[in-house]
Design a protein around this motif. Structure first.
Motif, PDB file in Angstrom:
ATOM      1  N   TYR A  48       0.675  -1.342  -0.354  1.00 34.87           N
ATOM      2  CA  TYR A  48       0.102  -0.049  -0.442  1.00 34.87           C
ATOM      3  C   TYR A  48       1.126   1.469   0.140  1.00 34.87           C
ATOM      4  N   ARG A  52       6.422   1.150   4.683  1.00 32.34           N
ATOM      5  CA  ARG A  52       7.368   1.349   5.078  1.00 32.34           C
ATOM      6  C   ARG A  52       8.383   1.122   6.716  1.00 32.34           C
ATOM      7  N   LYS A 145      -7.467  -9.783   9.245  1.00 29.15           N
ATOM      8  CA  LYS A 145      -8.529 -10.149   9.865  1.00 29.15           C
ATOM      9  C   LYS A 145     -10.276  -9.892   8.981  1.00 29.15           C
ATOM     10  N   GLY A 181      -9.370   2.311   9.500  1.00 28.86           N
ATOM     11  CA  GLY A 181      -8.874   1.981  10.073  1.00 28.86           C
ATOM     12  C   GLY A 181      -7.801   2.267  10.327  1.00 28.86           C
ATOM     13  N   THR A 182      -7.343   3.105  11.804  1.00 28.61           N
ATOM     14  CA  THR A 182      -6.683   4.039  11.592  1.00 28.61           C
ATOM     15  C   THR A 182      -4.887   3.149  12.201  1.00 28.61           C
ATOM     16  N   GLY A 183      -4.359   1.891  12.243  1.00 26.04           N
ATOM     17  CA  GLY A 183      -3.783   1.548  13.597  1.00 26.04           C
ATOM     18  C   GLY A 183      -2.827   1.911  12.180  1.00 26.04           C
ATOM     19  N   SER A 184      -0.934   1.210  11.834  1.00 24.88           N
ATOM     20  CA  SER A 184      -0.177   1.262  11.716  1.00 24.88           C
ATOM     21  C   SER A 184      -0.107   1.530  10.280  1.00 24.88           C
ATOM     22  N   SER A 185      -0.909   0.795   9.297  1.00 25.08           N
ATOM     23  CA  SER A 185      -0.774   0.946   7.996  1.00 25.08           C
ATOM     24  C   SER A 185      -1.498   1.952   7.428  1.00 25.08           C
ATOM     25  N   GLN A 188       0.157   5.256   7.593  1.00 22.12           N
ATOM     26  CA  GLN A 188       1.266   5.570   5.837  1.00 22.12           C
ATOM     27  C   GLN A 188       0.389   5.649   5.314  1.00 22.12           C
ATOM     28  N   ARG A 205     -12.071   4.098  14.304  1.00 23.70           N
ATOM     29  CA  ARG A 205     -12.852   4.045  16.052  1.00 23.70           C
ATOM     30  C   ARG A 205     -12.167   3.942  16.790  1.00 23.70           C
ATOM     31  N   THR A 206     -11.014   4.150  17.200  1.00 23.56           N
ATOM     32  CA  THR A 206      -9.893   3.541  18.247  1.00 23.56           C
ATOM     33  C   THR A 206      -9.263   5.277  17.734  1.00 23.56           C
ATOM     34  N   LYS A 323      -2.193  -0.273  23.098  1.00 25.03           N
ATOM     35  CA  LYS A 323      -1.903  -0.839  21.788  1.00 25.03           C
ATOM     36  C   LYS A 323      -0.923  -0.576  21.209  1.00 25.03           C
ATOM     37  N   GLY A 375      -6.469  -4.630   9.905  1.00 21.75           N
ATOM     38  CA  GLY A 375      -5.248  -5.127  10.736  1.00 21.75           C
ATOM     39  C   GLY A 375      -5.744  -6.930  10.468  1.00 21.75           C
ATOM     40  N   TRP A 488      -4.532  -5.345  19.587  1.00 18.77           N
ATOM     41  CA  TRP A 488      -3.843  -7.565  18.714  1.00 18.77           C
ATOM     42  C   TRP A 488      -3.197  -8.050  19.423  1.00 18.77           C
TER      43      TRP A 488
HETATM   44  O1  N01 Z   1      -3.650  -2.870  11.855  1.00 23.33           O
HETATM   45  P1  N01 Z   1      -4.406  -2.310  13.390  1.00 23.33           P
HETATM   46  P2  N01 Z   1      -2.632  -2.393  10.905  1.00 23.33           P
HETATM   47  N1  N01 Z   1     -14.376  -0.755  11.773  1.00 23.33           N
HETATM   48  O2  N01 Z   1      -4.894  -3.502  13.708  1.00 23.33           O
HETATM   49  C1  N01 Z   1      -9.444  -0.595  12.540  1.00 23.33           C
HETATM   50  C2  N01 Z   1       2.348  -3.232  12.419  1.00 23.33           C
HETATM   51  N2  N01 Z   1       2.762  -2.857  11.041  1.00 23.33           N
HETATM   52  O3  N01 Z   1      -2.266  -3.555   9.517  1.00 23.33           O
HETATM   53  O4  N01 Z   1      -8.147  -0.278  17.287  1.00 23.33           O
HETATM   54  C3  N01 Z   1     -13.880  -0.334  12.275  1.00 23.33           C
HETATM   55  O5  N01 Z   1      -2.931  -2.270  14.317  1.00 23.33           O
HETATM   56  C4  N01 Z   1      -9.130  -0.524  14.013  1.00 23.33           C
HETATM   57  O6  N01 Z   1     -10.057   0.350  15.440  1.00 23.33           O
HETATM   58  P3  N01 Z   1     -10.075  -0.434  17.020  1.00 23.33           P
HETATM   59  C5  N01 Z   1       2.415  -3.002  13.187  1.00 23.33           C
HETATM   60  O7  N01 Z   1       2.732  -3.774  14.574  1.00 23.33           O
HETATM   61  C6  N01 Z   1       3.777  -2.209  11.174  1.00 23.33           C
HETATM   62  O8  N01 Z   1      -2.808  -0.827  10.964  1.00 23.33           O
HETATM   63  O9  N01 Z   1     -10.188  -2.482  16.652  1.00 23.33           O
HETATM   64  N3  N01 Z   1     -12.187  -0.197  12.273  1.00 23.33           N
HETATM   65  C7  N01 Z   1      -7.811  -0.420  14.528  1.00 23.33           C
HETATM   66  O10 N01 Z   1      -7.495   1.654  14.678  1.00 23.33           O
HETATM   67  C8  N01 Z   1       0.958  -3.201  13.655  1.00 23.33           C
HETATM   68  O11 N01 Z   1       0.493  -2.340  14.518  1.00 23.33           O
HETATM   69  C9  N01 Z   1       4.720  -1.113   9.681  1.00 23.33           C
HETATM   70  O12 N01 Z   1     -11.387  -0.136  17.469  1.00 23.33           O
HETATM   71  C10 N01 Z   1     -11.887  -1.009  12.496  1.00 23.33           C
HETATM   72  C11 N01 Z   1      -7.163  -0.657  12.886  1.00 23.33           C
HETATM   73  O13 N01 Z   1      -8.698  -0.873  11.827  1.00 23.33           O
HETATM   74  C12 N01 Z   1       0.411  -4.164  13.217  1.00 23.33           C
HETATM   75  O14 N01 Z   1       1.699  -4.844  11.779  1.00 23.33           O
HETATM   76  C13 N01 Z   1       3.268  -0.899   9.181  1.00 23.33           C
HETATM   77  C14 N01 Z   1     -12.988  -2.332  12.254  1.00 23.33           C
HETATM   78  C15 N01 Z   1      -6.906  -1.592  12.876  1.00 23.33           C
HETATM   79  O15 N01 Z   1      -5.365  -1.025  12.718  1.00 23.33           O
HETATM   80  C16 N01 Z   1      -1.469  -3.991  12.477  1.00 23.33           C
HETATM   81  O16 N01 Z   1      -1.366  -2.928  11.597  1.00 23.33           O
HETATM   82  C17 N01 Z   1       1.884  -1.532   9.328  1.00 23.33           C
HETATM   83  C18 N01 Z   1     -13.983  -2.159  12.111  1.00 23.33           C
HETATM   84  N4  N01 Z   1     -14.543  -3.090  11.665  1.00 23.33           N
HETATM   85  C19 N01 Z   1       1.358  -2.521  10.057  1.00 23.33           C
HETATM   86  N5  N01 Z   1     -11.964  -3.428  12.413  1.00 23.33           N
HETATM   87  C20 N01 Z   1       5.732  -0.950   9.892  1.00 23.33           C
HETATM   88  O17 N01 Z   1       5.068   0.649  10.404  1.00 23.33           O
HETATM   89  C21 N01 Z   1     -10.949  -3.141  12.128  1.00 23.33           C
HETATM   90  N6  N01 Z   1     -11.208  -1.013  12.325  1.00 23.33           N
HETATM   91  C22 N01 Z   1       6.369  -1.663  10.580  1.00 23.33           C
END
Ligand code: N01
Length: 531
Positions: A48, A52, A145, A181-185, A188, A205-206, A323, A375, A488
């Protein structure tokens, strides 16, 4: 190609690539089997925009070959997905590893045949394999997931998943884009997509804590310096709690004045990346100390984001780092753009995905493209997805239904001659993954040689050792703030998944020592039986 091997390795990411090199060196027959149509694992699938690493590339790289360290030139402090993939391809070519890697082949089942003391392995393409040993290099974050949002199948536009991004360039010019989704992916991707898209709706969401990466290009002078210091960098990293090259903090966040605390956080914020969590030693141990770091980040969000309501909505309230903390390049700044809208799902949840877009409880948002950055079924997902059966037909999925118990995150009782790389119960995702992978592959290879030297070749974690390690691992996690929110790490992001803290947080040096002691003591905690 033959079908009988000493070892079958699952996955051709960093683990599979290094395993191929190491197993060949040891003279074992093996094959690495990979579902993707290229090597790279995580770095093959997660293409995506903005992907990085968030550990400096010089550390997020192999150390088994100093010739490789000297030959390869990283171009930035944090390498892009494309550069990491190029690096892995370079390694595969340099060490001539491709001939032992079978692509586009997914392992569906692996069953231990006690009559032969061998693993019998079936794939999705009809080929089957047999091996004495099975090494799972499947990656802790490689099983996306399921997205359980009502109506998701009815959306008429493009649906893109960060975890399996298409190879071809996706152009967002003039597109109305939504991202969930507002985790690491997500963090970025968002700044990059926002620059092209006509509009970008971020469905949050969070809220997430993120610190700036402070990325920069590496020039030849910087590279030469790094190359001359590699050995020292690796050694310092081995001594660090999370296996990264950062100095261990000596002070508590609570023993310093507010001015000193703020100045320390400012310096770490400026340095960029995970330095922030090394500002003080008690940030993941003491809630009061953690609050000071959390409040500092919230103050930064308020400083950066111009609209106070948006800043408030972006501000997390859970303990920082419980988290997985994110490292970004302009994430919060992106919300100052006129084409970006934050949709706070806590106040306005998604009612359903429609043909045209996303309907929240308060509005209909029409979009052309929907990005899912939702995620993974972390740590165990990619393992239990396969039908793995050990002694007496015991299923690993069944065994782990209540708790993903392992000995050292390397092996599980009832599953002889099966090894995991970065499995649950090892530091894995709470360490620098590449050195952790090398450590595991080295340990596993030595263990296999030891088992064979005893004549039996059969090795299995004892239930006592596994129970003691799982209890120890849970007790260590309970003494931290890591398990204080729905992350997670705990499996809390997957509905119905057992809640258990999966990575080992007793510290990388302590873990390395334990693995080394176990080996020195004749693989204490393992039993060897006659073949
Ligand atoms: O996944 P995540 P990711 N409705 O699980 C949201 C590694 N990584 O792919 O927190 C609405 O962190 C979810 O919301 P919530 C790194 O270890 C590394 O981003 O469950 N929202 C969250 O905001 C990382 O931690 C790099 O409330 C929904 C997001 O989706 C791990 O991989 C880069 C939902 C998921 O965030 C995972 O990261 C990328 C729903 N039904 C990843 N379901 C580097 O930089 C989920 N969400 C090396």
């Amino acid at each position: 190609m033959k079908n009988h091997f000493d070892v079958v390795v699952v996955g051709a990411g960093f683990s599979g690539v290094y395993a191929a090199h190491r197993l060949r060196d040891l003279g074992l027959s093996f094959v690495v089997i990979e579902a993707g149509d290229g090597i790279g694992g995580t770095w093959h699938w997660n293409r995506y925009p903005g992907a990085r690493c968030d550990i400096p590339s010089i550390e997020y790289s192999f150390q088994f070959s100093s010739a490789l360290e000297q030959e390869w030139n990283w171009s930035e402090r944090y390498a892009t997905q494309a550069e990491i993939l190029k690096y892995l391809e370079f390694v595969a070519d340099k060490f001539d590893l491709r001939k032992d890697i079978l692509l586009s082949t997914r392992i569906e089942s692996a069953k231990f045949d006690a009559s032969k003391n061998r693993w019998s392995i079936q794939t999705n393409v009809g080929r089957s394999f047999e091996s004495s040993y099975l090494i799972l290099g499947t990656g802790p974050l490689s099983s996306p997931k399921n997205v359980d949002i009502s109506g998701i199948g009815s959306f008429a536009g493009r649906v893109l998943r960060t975890s399996s991004w298409p190879r071809e360039e996706i152009d967002f010019t003039n597109r109305r884009v939504g991202i969930i989704g507002t985790g690491s992916s997500g963090l970025q991707a968002i700044p990059i997509v926002a620059k092209k898209a006509k509009s970008l709706h971020v469905f949050q969401r969070t809220p997430t804590y993120s610190v700036p990466a402070n990325n920069y290009p590496l020039d030849s002078q910087m590279r030469e310096k790094i190359k001359s210091e590699y050995a020292a960098i690796r050694e310092r990293s081995r001594q660090n709690y999370f296996g990264v090259d950062l100095p261990a903090p000596t002070k508590s966040a609570l023993e310093v004045s507010p001015e000193e605390r703020r100045a320390t956080y400012e310096a770490c914020w400026k340095a960029g990346g995970f330095a922030f969590m090394f500002a003080f030693y008690d940030l993941v141990l003491n809630k009061e100390a953690n609050d000071t770091a959390a409040e500092f980040v919230r103050s930064k969000i308020r400083e950066i984001v111009k609209d106070p309501r948006v800043a408030e909505a972006l501000s997390p309230s859970q303990p920082i780092a419980c988290k997985r903390m994110c490292v970004d390049m302009g994430y919060y700044e992106t919300f100052n753009r006129s084409n970006v809208t934050l949709v706070d799902l806590r106040s306005t949840p998604i009612a359903e995905i429609t043909q045209q877009g996303v309907r929240t409880v308060s509005e209909n948002i029409e979009i052309d493209d929907l990005i899912l950055a939702t995620g993974f079924d972390a740590m165990t997902g990619s393992i239990v997805k396969m039908d793995i059966q050990g002694r007496n037909g015991i299923e690993l999925k069944q065994k782990w239904a209540h708790e993903p118990s392992t000995y050292l995150g390397l092996a599980s009782n009832g599953f002889p001659n099966l090894f995991m790389v970065n499995g649950p119960g090892s530091p894995s995702v709470l360490s620098n993954m590449v050195p952790s992978i090398e450590n595991h592959i080295d340990w596993i290879s030595d263990c296999i040689l030891h088992a064979r030297s005893l004549g039996s070749g059969i090795i299995e974690a004892t239930s006592e050792a596994e129970r003691a390690w799982t209890q120890h691992s849970a007790a260590v996690a309970a003494g931290t703030l890591f398990n204080s929110c729905n992350s997670w790490y705990l499996g809390a992001n997957v509905p119905g998944k057992t809640r258990a803290f999966m990575p080992y947080v007793g510290g990388y040096p302590a873990y390395l020592q334990k693995c080394s002691d176990v080996a020195k003591n004749g693989y204490e905690g393992f039993s060897f039986s006659a073949s």
